[in-house]
Design an enzyme around this catalytic site. Structure first.
Site, short mmCIF file in Angstrom:
data_model
loop_
_atom_site.label_atom_id
_atom_site.label_comp_id
_atom_site.label_asym_id
_atom_site.label_seq_id
_atom_site.Cartn_x
_atom_site.Cartn_y
_atom_site.Cartn_z
N LYS A 176 39.67 54.39 52.70
CA LYS A 176 39.96 53.02 53.15
C LYS A 176 41.17 52.83 54.01
O LYS A 176 42.17 52.82 53.41
CB LYS A 176 39.74 51.95 52.16
N THR A 208 43.71 39.01 49.74
CA THR A 208 43.19 40.44 50.06
C THR A 208 42.81 41.01 48.55
O THR A 208 42.52 42.16 48.29
CB THR A 208 43.83 41.30 50.68
N GLY A 210 41.49 42.29 45.38
CA GLY A 210 40.03 42.74 45.19
C GLY A 210 39.23 43.62 46.29
O GLY A 210 38.09 43.83 46.07
N THR A 211 40.25 43.60 47.35
CA THR A 211 39.27 44.20 48.54
C THR A 211 38.63 45.44 48.43
O THR A 211 37.60 45.65 48.81
CB THR A 211 40.21 43.89 50.04
N GLY A 212 39.51 46.33 47.78
CA GLY A 212 39.00 47.92 47.47
C GLY A 212 37.82 47.66 46.47
O GLY A 212 36.87 48.56 46.74
N CYS A 213 38.01 47.06 45.66
CA CYS A 213 36.86 47.20 44.59
C CYS A 213 35.55 46.38 45.19
O CYS A 213 34.32 47.04 45.01
CB CYS A 213 37.03 46.17 43.51
O1 PXL Z 1 41.50 46.61 42.99
C1 PXL Z 1 41.78 47.56 41.98
C2 PXL Z 1 41.63 46.85 40.57
C3 PXL Z 1 40.44 47.63 39.89
N1 PXL Z 1 40.28 47.00 38.54
C4 PXL Z 1 40.95 45.90 38.23
C5 PXL Z 1 42.06 45.50 38.78
C6 PXL Z 1 42.01 45.72 39.96
C7 PXL Z 1 43.08 45.11 40.98
O2 PXL Z 1 43.72 44.24 40.75
O3 PXL Z 1 42.65 44.13 38.53
C8 PXL Z 1 40.68 45.54 36.73
#
Ligand code: PXL
Length: 275
Positions: A176, A208, A210-213
């Site tokens: 990403k 932004t 949580g974008t990756g999740c």
């Molecule tokens: O974005 C990665 C991530 C994954 N898991 C948890 C998170 C975060 C980012 O804040 O809190 C529980």
């Protein structure tokens, strides 16, 4: 009904982790199950702490849901120590799951670490235990740098890192590109044969979190529905774009994205038509 399982940490601010995964799954019309690996105390500014769930109990959650419900895909997120990583691998392998998507989460959007063991040990487990059993791995640039020990500054560096990760036994690598200093947001897929670049204009927003999740969850839902890896990356990128465009300006830091952006838009359009 398509069913997907997320094995992830809880984000008390609701924008990342398993909350992001479950909202994304619901928005994409797949049923989401959730095994919790850690509970974080966090808001839009910082992670103030987390508790990892004992590995044995992570395994119990996986067995309990999977012996009852057959799933089309599994996504992993926050796995904060090697005992949890090994347990997740052992339990998933006994259920012959074809679609395992690993989002190698290490650092929260706020910059706080989401691991509670020495990083070299966690790296070893990711590289030697988890990556060899998954179909796709989805690191961001900092995670790809940590996983490969390479500095990544440009697209050629991204491609070299993707080749190295693929050589660990994972068929598809998606890096990403949001953290790259490129004018566009460029994600790169390496499917073992070719590179595919997914380019889009950047969205100017600070929301932004949580974008990756969210990207990895949308990719997981797409693969669970039977899309090809190439299609699923495109769908995930569009999903994140919409979620970023209508993100929520809440809290004093980086607010969460809006996983239901497209559904809200359609509902509003339908309501306007009825008036
Ligand atoms: O974005 C990665 C991530 C994954 N898991 C948890 C998170 C975060 C980012 O804040 O809190 C529980």
């Amino acid at each position: 009904m398509i069913k997907v399982l997320t094995i992830a940490g809880s984000d008390s601010s609701g924008g990342a982790g398993m909350q992001a995964d479950l909202k994304t799954f619901a928005a994409m019309r797949v049923y989401g199950l959730s095994v919790v690996t850690a509970v974080t105390a966090q808001n839009t500014v910082e992670v103030t702490g987390f508790h990892a769930i004992p590995a044995e109990f992570v395994g119990r959650q996986i067995d309990t849901v999977l012996k009852d419900i057959e799933v089309n895909a599994v996504k992993t997120g926050m796995l904060s120590n090697t005992a949890i990583i090994k347990t997740v691998c052992e339990h998933l392998q006994s259920y012959s799951i074809k679609n395992i998507i690993v989002d190698p989460v290490m650092v929260a959007t706020s910059g706080d670490l989401l691991m509670n063991e020495r990083i070299d040990r966690i790296l070893w487990a990711f590289r030697n235990v988890l990556l060899p059993i998954c179909r796709v791995v989805t690191p961001n640039i900092p995670e790809a740098e940590i996983l490969t020990g390479r500095e990544i500054r440009c697209i050629d560096d991204v491609k070299a890192a993707a080749i190295e990760l693929q050589s660990l036994g994972v068929p598809n690598v998606v890096i990403k590109g949001g953290h790259l200093e490129e004018e566009e947001a460029i994600d790169v897929l390496f499917d073992g044969n070719d590179f595919f670049e997914y380019r889009d204009t950047r969205i100017d927003t600070r929301n932004t979190h949580g974008t990756g999740c969210t990207f990895a969850a949308a990719l997981t839902a797409g693969l669970a529905k039977g899309l090809t890896i190439h299609e699923a990356v495109g769908v995930a990128k569009q999903f994140v774009r919409k979620a970023l465009e209508l993100g929520f300006p809440i809290g004093r830091g980086k607010g969460p994205t809006n996983h239901f952006a497209e559904l809200y838009r359609l509902a509003d359009a339908a309501a306007a038509k009825e008036k």
